[in-house]
Design an enzyme around this catalytic site. Sequence first.
Site, mmCIF file in Angstrom:
data_model
loop_
_atom_site.group_PDB
_atom_site.id
_atom_site.type_symbol
_atom_site.label_atom_id
_atom_site.label_comp_id
_atom_site.label_asym_id
_atom_site.label_seq_id
_atom_site.Cartn_x
_atom_site.Cartn_y
_atom_site.Cartn_z
ATOM 1 C CG ASP A 46 -17.087 -3.591 28.230
ATOM 2 O OD1 ASP A 46 -17.685 -3.042 27.286
ATOM 3 O OD2 ASP A 46 -17.624 -4.395 29.000
ATOM 4 N NE ARG A 84 -7.428 2.143 26.462
ATOM 5 C CZ ARG A 84 -7.592 0.833 26.385
ATOM 6 N NH1 ARG A 84 -7.583 0.100 27.498
ATOM 7 N NH2 ARG A 84 -7.769 0.241 25.217
#
Length: 259
Positions: free
Chosen positions: A49, A54
Amino acid sequence: MEMMMTAAPRIAFLASTAEPAQRARQELMARYGDCSIEEADVLCALGGDGFMLRTLHRHGASGKPVYGMKLGSVGFLMNQYHDDLLERLQRAEPAKLRPLQMMAQTESGVSVESLAYNEVSLLRQTHQAAYISIDLNGQTRIDELTGDGVIVATPAGSTAYNYSAHGPILPLGSHTLALTPIAPYRPRRWRGAILKADTEIRLRVLDPYKRPVSVTADSHEIRDVVEVTIRESTEQRVTLLFDPEHNLEERIFSEQFAF
């Protein structure tokens, strides 16, 4: 609703620095080819995750849908890693997410903007409790929250830090936000609120020099803030792709019955 995609979509493979993710990227590129983000029909994020967040921060503005495959420790936003990628992309169901838009003012007078797909959290920087006032759409709702801090979470992020702080899980597509205190001392009985997604939230640090506070938008931290304004972005929207048998809406629903 399934995502309409060409029979052989152009895929850009992105991977975290973890060795399993890098190895999977090489195997997938050898099998399906690879192209630039600009040329791709879909982005495939390999990791957990954290890497998915990102990827959304770096490439969300591209408008390309993102299909994640779990090769990390946490994978709520990811699908399981399997070989039949093209078939799964054909069947994938889209989940459209709007991030939070945050504006933070620091003690030194600097203004910092950031997006958050999961949550924006204010947290005390020292052993002393934070003093924070809460305004909603220009009206003061809490004169002084005393505690460790406060969280504003999206539906997609409501199962993460927000849920650990005893905040509510929000249904995907509910057009709501969770406002959740972190270890509140006063008002002791206040457990937070569910807000309409278009609410403007202003959080003011009442004693920033003696009781400094930082703010974090997903993983972007700004220290020594004096005021933070949060609202749902009206301009940016991202599309995540999920396997139909375990889509994001079902995951959020199932979390409410996990023990």
